[in-house]
Design a protein around this motif. Structure first.
Motif, PDB file in Angstrom:
ATOM      1  N   VAL A 140       0.855  -1.187   0.000  1.00 28.10           N
ATOM      2  CA  VAL A 140       0.000   0.000   0.000  1.00 28.10           C
ATOM      3  C   VAL A 140       0.893   1.239   0.000  1.00 28.10           C
ATOM      4  N   HIS A 141       0.504   2.248  -0.784  1.00 24.01           N
ATOM      5  CA  HIS A 141       1.325   3.452  -0.936  1.00 24.01           C
ATOM      6  C   HIS A 141       1.337   4.354   0.298  1.00 24.01           C
ATOM      7  N   TYR A 142       0.165   4.585   0.888  1.00 28.26           N
ATOM      8  CA  TYR A 142       0.028   5.538   1.988  1.00 28.26           C
ATOM      9  C   TYR A 142      -0.793   4.908   3.109  1.00 28.26           C
ATOM     10  N   ALA A 143      -0.637   5.500   4.303  1.00 33.19           N
ATOM     11  CA  ALA A 143      -1.397   5.042   5.459  1.00 33.19           C
ATOM     12  C   ALA A 143      -1.877   6.257   6.240  1.00 33.19           C
ATOM     13  N   GLN A 144      -3.029   6.110   6.874  1.00 35.36           N
ATOM     14  CA  GLN A 144      -3.521   7.149   7.777  1.00 35.36           C
ATOM     15  C   GLN A 144      -4.161   6.462   8.962  1.00 35.36           C
ATOM     16  N   GLY A 145      -4.161   7.139  10.074  1.00 36.05           N
ATOM     17  CA  GLY A 145      -4.798   6.576  11.254  1.00 36.05           C
ATOM     18  C   GLY A 145      -4.175   7.100  12.524  1.00 36.05           C
ATOM     19  N   TRP A 146      -4.661   6.609  13.634  1.00 37.94           N
ATOM     20  CA  TRP A 146      -4.262   7.098  14.945  1.00 37.94           C
ATOM     21  C   TRP A 146      -2.792   6.837  15.255  1.00 37.94           C
ATOM     22  N   LEU A 147      -2.171   5.902  14.572  1.00 36.77           N
ATOM     23  CA  LEU A 147      -0.744   5.687  14.779  1.00 36.77           C
ATOM     24  C   LEU A 147       0.034   6.969  14.470  1.00 36.77           C
ATOM     25  N   TYR A 148      -0.473   7.775  13.560  1.00 38.50           N
ATOM     26  CA  TYR A 148       0.211   8.987  13.124  1.00 38.50           C
ATOM     27  C   TYR A 148      -0.317  10.233  13.826  1.00 38.50           C
ATOM     28  N   GLY A 149      -1.443  10.134  14.462  1.00 42.11           N
ATOM     29  CA  GLY A 149      -1.975  11.276  15.192  1.00 42.11           C
ATOM     30  C   GLY A 149      -3.497  11.256  15.219  1.00 42.11           C
ATOM     31  N   ARG A 150      -4.032  11.745  16.297  1.00 43.96           N
ATOM     32  CA  ARG A 150      -5.480  11.852  16.454  1.00 43.96           C
ATOM     33  C   ARG A 150      -6.007  13.036  15.651  1.00 43.96           C
ATOM     34  N   ALA A 151      -7.282  13.028  15.373  1.00 50.92           N
ATOM     35  CA  ALA A 151      -7.913  14.154  14.700  1.00 50.92           C
ATOM     36  C   ALA A 151      -7.738  15.396  15.563  1.00 50.92           C
ATOM     37  N   ARG A 152      -7.577  16.540  14.922  1.00 53.95           N
ATOM     38  CA  ARG A 152      -7.346  17.793  15.635  1.00 53.95           C
ATOM     39  C   ARG A 152      -8.308  18.856  15.130  1.00 53.95           C
TER      40      ARG A 152
END
Length: 180
Positions: A140-152
């Motif tokens: 997979v090219h990209y990842a998003q999620g809580w590992l990288y940070g919570r919504a702000r």
């Protein structure tokens, strides 16, 4: 990059697309910075018409993403008939990816198919280092999620992102799955 969710119903509206194109023409600084994410909230019934509208948005410098692939209305027909820039793999597949089995097979084949269609992939709901590793192994090219940070409430600046050490400079809560 700013992503805007758009329903299939909105995408089928000439007035919606013309309004978006007018807005972009009046704001040339937005060219190359805006992504439209087609959501599953309303099914697209005329995929050929939808693709013509998508190509108008792409020609104006926007990217188009198919959100939550694998859930609800987002089907293989969308991927087959719409020319897209990015496909977001629904988090339910990513959550179980690290355990192998059917989800891993599905995601790996989906990533390969997207590669052949020149569509980048993004994994949603990457919440653990183990999930990130599984996403990377699947290609997979990209990842998003809580590992990288919570919504702000407000976007993080580049310094605070770099300090976390989890993303490339300029990326917000999304990172290249190949970076490490």
């Amino acid at each position: 990059m700013l992503a805007v969710n758009v329903s299939g119903r909105s995408l089928m509206s000439d007035a919606y697309v013309e309004g978006a194109l007018s807005m972009l023409k009046a704001r040339p600084w937005a060219r190359g910075r805006l992504m439209f994410e087609l959501t599953e909230s309303a099914a697209v019934e005329d995929l050929a018409s939808a693709d013509r509208r998508i190509q108008s948005l792409r020609k104006a410098g926007c990217e188009v993403c198919l959100d939550d692939f694998g859930a609800g209305a987002a089907s293989l027909a969308y991927l087959q008939q719409l020319t897209l820039d990015l496909l977001k793999i629904d988090g339910r597949y990513i959550r179980d990816l690290q355990h192998g089995g059917r989800e891993a097979t599905f995601v790996k084949h989906l990533v390969n198919m997207c590669g052949e269609l020149n569509v980048r992939t993004l994994a949603e709901m990457v919440e653990t280092p183990e999930a990130e590793d599984a996403v990377r192994r699947a290609g997979v090219h990209y990842a998003q999620g809580w590992l990288y940070g919570r919504a702000r409430e407000t976007p993080a600046d580049e310094d605070s992102i770099a300090a976390r050490g989890r993303t490339r400079s300029g990326a917000l809560a999304i990172r290249s799955a190949l970076d490490r």
